[in-house]
Motif scaffolding. Structure first.
Motif, PDB file in Angstrom:
ATOM      1  N   ALA A  24       0.838  -1.202   0.000  1.00 11.07           N
ATOM      2  CA  ALA A  24       0.000   0.000   0.000  1.00 11.07           C
ATOM      3  C   ALA A  24       0.870   1.247   0.000  1.00 11.07           C
ATOM      4  CB  ALA A  24      -0.923  -0.016   1.212  1.00 11.07           C
ATOM      5  N   LEU A  27       2.379   1.698  -3.453  1.00  8.53           N
ATOM      6  CA  LEU A  27       1.397   2.111  -4.458  1.00  8.53           C
ATOM      7  C   LEU A  27       0.967   3.561  -4.258  1.00  8.53           C
ATOM      8  CD1 LEU A  27      -0.902  -1.028  -4.769  1.00  8.53           C
ATOM      9  CD2 LEU A  27       0.675  -0.142  -6.465  1.00  8.53           C
ATOM     10  N   LEU A  28       0.840   3.944  -2.979  1.00  8.38           N
ATOM     11  CA  LEU A  28       0.348   5.291  -2.710  1.00  8.38           C
ATOM     12  C   LEU A  28       1.442   6.342  -2.847  1.00  8.38           C
ATOM     13  CD1 LEU A  28      -2.107   4.832   0.270  1.00  8.38           C
ATOM     14  CD2 LEU A  28      -2.627   5.351  -2.108  1.00  8.38           C
ATOM     15  N   PHE A  29       2.690   5.899  -2.733  1.00 12.23           N
ATOM     16  CA  PHE A  29       3.798   6.845  -2.705  1.00 12.23           C
ATOM     17  C   PHE A  29       3.782   7.864  -3.853  1.00 12.23           C
ATOM     18  CE2 PHE A  29       8.295   7.842  -3.727  1.00 12.23           C
ATOM     19  CZ  PHE A  29       8.547   8.641  -2.626  1.00 12.23           C
ATOM     20  N   PRO A  30       3.657   7.423  -5.118  1.00 17.45           N
ATOM     21  CA  PRO A  30       3.671   8.415  -6.208  1.00 17.45           C
ATOM     22  C   PRO A  30       2.508   9.405  -6.120  1.00 17.45           C
ATOM     23  CG  PRO A  30       3.867   6.188  -7.082  1.00 17.45           C
ATOM     24  CD  PRO A  30       3.547   6.050  -5.640  1.00 17.45           C
ATOM     25  N   ILE A  31       1.352   8.923  -5.668  1.00 13.23           N
ATOM     26  CA  ILE A  31       0.185   9.803  -5.584  1.00 13.23           C
ATOM     27  C   ILE A  31       0.376  10.823  -4.458  1.00 13.23           C
ATOM     28  CG2 ILE A  31      -2.318   9.894  -5.259  1.00 13.23           C
ATOM     29  CD1 ILE A  31      -2.469   7.045  -6.285  1.00 13.23           C
ATOM     30  N   LEU A  33       3.152  11.813  -3.155  1.00 15.94           N
ATOM     31  CA  LEU A  33       4.223  12.734  -3.530  1.00 15.94           C
ATOM     32  C   LEU A  33       3.695  13.838  -4.450  1.00 15.94           C
ATOM     33  CD1 LEU A  33       7.263  12.790  -2.864  1.00 15.94           C
ATOM     34  CD2 LEU A  33       7.674  11.820  -5.127  1.00 15.94           C
ATOM     35  N   THR A  34       2.836  13.442  -5.395  1.00 16.36           N
ATOM     36  CA  THR A  34       2.256  14.423  -6.311  1.00 16.36           C
ATOM     37  C   THR A  34       1.480  15.487  -5.541  1.00 16.36           C
ATOM     38  OG1 THR A  34       2.010  12.697  -7.974  1.00 16.36           O
ATOM     39  CG2 THR A  34       0.757  14.716  -8.320  1.00 16.36           C
ATOM     40  N   PHE A 259       2.954  19.737 -10.780  1.00 14.53           N
ATOM     41  CA  PHE A 259       2.423  18.859  -9.734  1.00 14.53           C
ATOM     42  C   PHE A 259       0.992  19.238  -9.360  1.00 14.53           C
ATOM     43  CE2 PHE A 259       6.906  17.909  -9.265  1.00 14.53           C
ATOM     44  CZ  PHE A 259       6.842  16.521  -9.180  1.00 14.53           C
ATOM     45  N   ALA A 262      -1.124  17.860 -12.076  1.00 13.73           N
ATOM     46  CA  ALA A 262      -1.333  16.421 -11.923  1.00 13.73           C
ATOM     47  C   ALA A 262      -2.319  16.140 -10.793  1.00 13.73           C
ATOM     48  CB  ALA A 262       0.003  15.730 -11.660  1.00 13.73           C
TER      49      ALA A 262
END
Lengths: 290, 283
Positions: A24, A27-31, A33-34, A259, A262
């Motif tokens: 989890a 998977l969540l890290f890029p979101i 971070l954005t 960012f 995005a």
């Protein structure tokens, strides 16, 4: 022996939770971070992104986790100063909403015909839909460009909307769900004198609420992420391109707001997901997989 | 089940018409292009287009890359989503949070993730910090063949959740008693997964694998955003080939490529049905 097994089961559970939590986070890290970077000042992000593509071995990029000051400047710039982002954003909204409207009229009805009616060629038609669903996009797209051209739809918004309005995947999913409705209910409806239309509107559709919700969310995600179709169908109508295609092109000129762009772009899909989450988890049932 | 109702047409017709006009008719009509030469006479040339296309190196490059990428992505997603679903089954009701998190990337548009991806996979980025931390040399992730790694990871990141949802739905239909019995017999969780779970969800598993493979075959967005319209030859996909052929309006090549493609998928579809027949006989 029993307790031994029980502890083993518990260990399994702990391992599951640990691994799932790790997954989890990944998977969540890029979101995350954005969203985090969308609140950084424009200049700070410009500087950070400017250090990309440095190929010296003794230099690392910074990886800031807190901004010098929390700033809404990126959002302000996107939403108020530069209308171009909003213009493409609204194109994406347009496609997603119109496609959904068409699908709502066509797809459940077709699934109803395929699951609750007996007619000649039903199995063949379903097989065809299954086939179309499994065909890679490249296969159906190539010939359909010629049709679009013949019909005068190439380089119009309809070229995107109409093929998606009859998306085979959702017919498949909705039909599978409709098959699980007990036939007694349908027949009871008929006995009471409800016609097929009333049965559809008042019995079948409400019973299918979960899969319809799931299909809405998935279809939205699809339309929100259109890339292949616009590149081919709208090559000469740049104004009508959705944000999915234009996002990075806009970002090139002003990297510092990328960012926030995005984050804003992700947000509607997230909200739709949160609204329909239970439907997605309960609606997609393939128990009658045949 | 309704029989001989005229209202059938009311429900059937709009969808049927759409399918015919936008999927079936073009498919049949396009055959004409793949068997003619595209000159003013449009004379019939038999399988010339096919032999020429299959000898075309760019087409073969695209086909090979699409095949390779899909054969990396599909099994990865399959194994990952099966494992995750089994773990979710362990958690029962408490799995809701994790299932939501797993599916979330499916909703995120690919292009919105590009910017983060270029940060993570930059030469001086986090991924390379990990690589160096593990005692290896830094890698140029966004160039040449190494580009496959961020592409595949972006694809897997985005698409695993959907397979998890399908697997989880199938797993839920397995009665808990089976597992309780197996536990009493002292079966390990790996054994439970392979002896109970897998056989019982075989049709679903097969569906997930085939759909996953076909979907991965059309991988393009990830490559397009990371590598562009004319990317390195190690990631040049079939869709790139077709896009570029569209740009030059070469309908012969485009339709011929499409039908060659369709044949491959049909062959796989045939295998799937054969497989089903064989299994059906076994029971």
């Amino acid at each position: 022996m029993r307790t031994d097994n029980k502890t083993r089961w518990k260990t399994g559970k702990i391992i599951s939770i640990t691994l799932l939590s790790l997954m989890a986070i990944l998977l969540l890290f890029p979101i995350v971070l954005t969203f985090l970077y969308s609140f950084f000042p424009v200049k700070e992000m410009n500087d950070l992104l400017g250090t990309r593509g440095n190929f010296s071995v003794d230099q690392w990029m910074d990886f800031p986790l807190s901004p010098s000051m929390v700033s809404l400047r990126q959002y302000y710039s996107l939403l108020i100063e530069k209308p171009i982002y909003l213009q493409y954003f609204m194109n994406s909204v347009f496609y997603a909403v119109v496609v959904l409207l068409f699908q709502a009229i066509v797809l459940p009805a077709l699934s109803y015909a395929l699951s609750c009616f007996k007619f000649f060629g039903r199995e063949a038609l379903f097989f065809l839909i299954l086939l179309l669903m499994l065909m890679p996009f490249q296969v159906t797209m190539a010939p359909s460009v010629l049709t679009m051209k013949t019909l005068g739809l190439l380089n119009t918004r309809w070229a995107i909307i109409l093929p998606l309005a009859v998306s085979p995947l959702y017919v498949f999913l909705i039909r599978q769900y409709m098959l699980s409705i007990p036939t007694d209910i349908l027949e009871a409806g008929l006995m009471d004198g409800a016609g097929t239309v009333r049965t559809y509107l008042y019995i079948v559709l409400p019973a299918c609420a979960p899969i319809l919700g799931a299909a809405c969310a998935l279809s939205f995600a699809d339309s929100w992420n259109l890339v292949e179709q616009p590149l081919i169908y709208l090559s000469e109508l740049r104004d009508a391109l959705p944000l999915s295609v234009m996002f990075n092109a806009i970002g090139e000129s002003e990297k510092g707001v990328a960012f926030a762009g995005a984050a804003l772009y992700i947000l509607p899909a997230m909200l739709i997901y949160i609204y329909f989450q239970e439907d997605i988890l309960t609606g997609i049932q393939l128990s009658d997989l045949k | 089940m309704f029989k001989k109702k005229k209202s059938l047409w009311l429900f059937l017709l709009p969808g049927l018409a759409g399918l015919m006009v936008f999927y079936v008719a073009p498919f049949i009509g396009g055959l004409y292009f793949s068997f003619t030469d595209g000159t003013i006479n449009n004379s019939f040339v038999g399988f010339d287009n096919y032999t020429r296309l299959w000898k075309n190196e760019v087409f073969r490059l695209g086909l090979q890359n699409s095949l390779e990428l899909s054969l990396i992505c599909a099994p990865l997603i399959f194994v990952l989503s099966f494992t995750l679903s089994v773990m979710l089954k362990h958690l029962k009701e408490k799995s809701l949070f994790f299932r939501n998190v797993l599916l979330m990337p499916y909703l995120v548009p690919t292009s919105a993730m590009l910017i983060v991806w270029t940060l993570l996979f930059d030469y001086g980025g986090i991924v390379n910090r990990l690589v160096v931390g593990l005692g290896q040399e830094r890698v140029l992730w966004l160039q040449s063949g190494a580009m496959r790694v961020p592409i595949v990871l972006l694809y897997v990141w985005k698409n695993t959740g959907f397979s998890v949802v399908i697997f989880s739905a199938a797993l839920q239909s397995i009665p808990d008693e089976y597992y309780e019995f197996a536990r009493l017999e002292g079966a390990s969780s790996v054994k439970q997964a392979s002896k109970i779970t897998l056989p019982l969800i075989l049709p679903t598993a097969f569906f997930v694998l085939v759909l996953g493979w076909v979907n991965a075959f059309k991988i393009f967005k990830e490559v397009y955003f990371i590598g562009g319209a004319y990317p390195d030859e190690r990631v040049y996909t079939l869709q790139h080939f077709m896009n570029n052929k569209f740009a030059t309006l070469d309908y012969q090549d485009v339709t011929t490529a499409a039908y060659s493609f369709a044949l491959i998928v049909l062959a796989l579809f045939g295998l799937m049905y054969l497989n089903k027949g064989v299994r059906g006989d076994a029971h």
